[in-house]
Write a protein that holds these residues in place. Structure first.
Motif: not given
Lengths: 321, 256
Positions: B1-11, B38-47, B113-117
């Motif tokens: 599986m080739e997985i991409a995760v979209l993430l953002k840095q936020v306060p 929510y992106d942390e969840l995305a990274v974790e799920e991908a891993l 592709i996994i992203a935070g909602h």
């Protein structure tokens, strides 16, 4: 430029969700400014009988997309139907309820139409020839005014943010032939929590926090029940595993806006306060007089929630006779 | 599986938010920046998917130089490679962000592709589904459980008042909801290793995507009306306090 306003409604099992009428009412306000017409879009399967209700809130025209493929209300079929309703009506503004389905539709619609989208808004208006929406950001810590340039301007409206106002409209129902090609989502199972009032739609929310001390929320549930409200939880209560994630109120949970919010044993972390800030009246019960929640409530009671909350329940029961 | 995760840095959600001079942005000094929860969840799920099925995890972020920190966190958690697209100071709305990300994702061959909602700063709920639309693939939002078998993904997602179990074909995009997993903390060796991993930085002007001018602009920001300190209801007993409260709610606030 078209001046039509398209209000996309949402129904569940043959009944309109309340947010549908709120969205039509928001559309009515704008249509009066642009000259209209106000068009309601209704999507579903076998729902012709209810479509006419949209006229009771001022819809001039009602476009009905009645298709077996919309039976389950799955996002990809609804997005296709919504895009065809837009093509049919050529609106300047598209309004839709920011429900879980509405958000999916709005997000993909904006990409499909290359059109601006303001999500989860609490107000929308026309200033000059500009559509301007008010939307909470940072979990409600900030209210932003955003301008939308491009057509159609898509605005998703948060449930309970705009009042549904009855207004008789012409409201002739026109059936629209839609085609649903290449939908790929299939429904395996649906589970609705019956009898449970959704937090974001509730008039009253009673929330339990760390002060609950465990997963026994009976006192909070009893108070919510007598008030016909929903039960919420703070992030600490959810992190402790006392309540489901879907019960969480706050910046990483749900943003609620009930008439009455009662926080029991909630200290009042910034991220929780953001999620309840739009409540009309806030009551806090906490045994710590220094709890930050007391500076963000309308009425506070310092005391043990296990004494105070049942006493409030009993008092309301007495009042109701 | 080739997985991409979209993430953002936020306060961080604990941050006190104040409005900057000019009135259309927030004050950024003193803010603790973190990866969107929510992106942390995305990274974790991908891993977790990679651990079960093999493959690679590539994390993408469209953001300024600072966003490298969030990408490093993802690398420290275990992601294989990180790509930062530098907006070069260009203003972006949700749709322009989605256009740029979709453009970069199309250059790869990702199954999932996994992203935070949503990102907890703009609260837009837009980028994930819009990326899926621009790529012409299905998406399932607010997923709390997923299972991949034979090129298909089956997800449990939350909806208002319940859950749906949905299935679709890969490639697909899913967005995460709390409850999906418990994101791991980056281990110290992970952090050390992440420091040495290169970050593939691409300037917006070199991506070949022109997102155009943002169609949505913030023209003003204000703080919502703040509640003043509440009135503390006094009384000799819990019953007396409850009685006074109910009276106030009925006669003054008129909410019951």
């Amino acid at each position: 430029m078209s001046q039509a306003i398209l209000a996309i409604t949402e129904q569940l099992d043959g009944s309109f969700k309340n947010v549908s009428f709120e969205v039509i009412s928001a559309g009515k306000k704008i249509a009066e400014k642009t000259g209209g017409p106000l068009i309601a879009g209704v999507m579903g399967a076998g729902i012709e009988a209810i479509a006419g209700q949209a006229a009771e809130y001022g819809a001039d025209r009602i476009l009905l997309a009645d298709h077996e493929g919309l039976k389950d209300g799955l996002s990809d079929a609804c997005i296709q139907a919504a895009a065809q309703l837009v093509a049919k009506s050529g609106p300047a503004v598209v309004l839709i309820g920011a429900t879980s389905l509405g958000k999916d539709i709005a997000a993909r619609l904006s990409a499909r139409l290359d059109a601006p989208l303001a999500m989860d808004c609490v107000d929308v208006r026309v200033e000059g020839d500009q559509v301007v929406a008010t939307r909470p950001m940072y979990g409600g810590k900030v209210l932003a005014e955003v301008s939308l340039s491009g057509t159609p301007a898509i605005v998703a409206i948060r449930p309970r943010a705009v009042e549904a106002v009855a207004a008789q409209g012409q409201g002739e129902v026109e059936k629209v032939d839609i085609s649903l090609d290449g939908t790929t989502l299939s429904l395996v199972e649906k589970h609705m929590e019956t009898g449970k009032i959704e937090l974001t739609e509730a008039d009253v929310v009673v929330t339990g926090g760390r002060g609950m001390g465990g997963d026994d929320f009976a006192v909070v549930e009893a108070l919510a029940k007598v008030l016909g409200g929903a039960v919420g939880a703070s992030r600490s209560a959810v992190d402790e595993g006392w309540r489901a994630v879907s019960d969480q109120v706050g910046q990483t949970g749900k943003v609620v806006a009930p008439n009455l919010y009662i926080a029991c044993g909630v200290s009042g972390a910034i991220q929780h306060l953001a999620g309840m800030a739009s409540s009309r009246v806030v009551v806090a019960v906490n045994k710590d007089p220094e709890a930050p929640i007391f500076s963000k409530c309308d009425f506070g009671i310092v005391g043990d929630l296990f004494d105070v909350v049942p006493a409030i329940t009993a008092e309301i029961e007495k009042m109701k006779g | 599986m080739e997985i991409a995760v979209l993430l953002k840095q936020v306060p961080a959600t604990e941050s006190l938010i104040e409005i900057a001079d000019g009135g259309t942005t927030i004050k950024t000094d003193g803010i603790n920046w973190v990866m969107n929860p929510y992106d942390e969840l995305a990274v974790e799920e991908a891993l977790q998917i990679r651990a079960a099925d093999g493959g690679t995890v590539t994390v993408f972020s469209l953001g300024p130089e600072k966003a490298v920190e969030a990408l490093r966190t993802a690398l420290a958690m275990g992601a294989d490679t990180a790509v930062r697209i530098d907006p070069q100071g260009k203003p972006m709305d949700g749709l322009s962000t989605a256009k740029v990300l979709a453009g970069e994702l199309k250059k790869g061959a990702f199954d999932l592709i996994i992203a935070g909602h949503r990102a907890v700063d703009d609260d837009n709920f837009q980028v994930g589904p819009a990326v899926a639309e621009l790529m012409g693939i299905p998406h399932i939002s607010m997923v709390i459980r997923q299972e991949v078998t034979d090129g298909r993904i089956r997800c449990t997602r939350t909806i208002d008042g319940g859950t749906l179990v949905l299935e679709t074909a890969l490639p697909a995009l899913i967005t995460t909801q709390r409850g999906l997993n418990e994101p791991r903390y980056a281990s110290l060796p992970g952090i050390m290793k992440a420091k040495k991993k290169p970050i593939d930085t691409r300037a917006l002007s070199e991506t070949g995507t022109d997102p155009g001018e943002p169609m949505v602009r913030t023209i003003a920001m204000r703080l919502p009306p703040q509640r003043k300190g509440g009135r503390i209801i006094e009384g000799d007993s819990a019953t007396a306090k409850a009685e006074a409260l109910v009276k106030a709610l009925r006669e003054e606030a008129k909410v019951i």
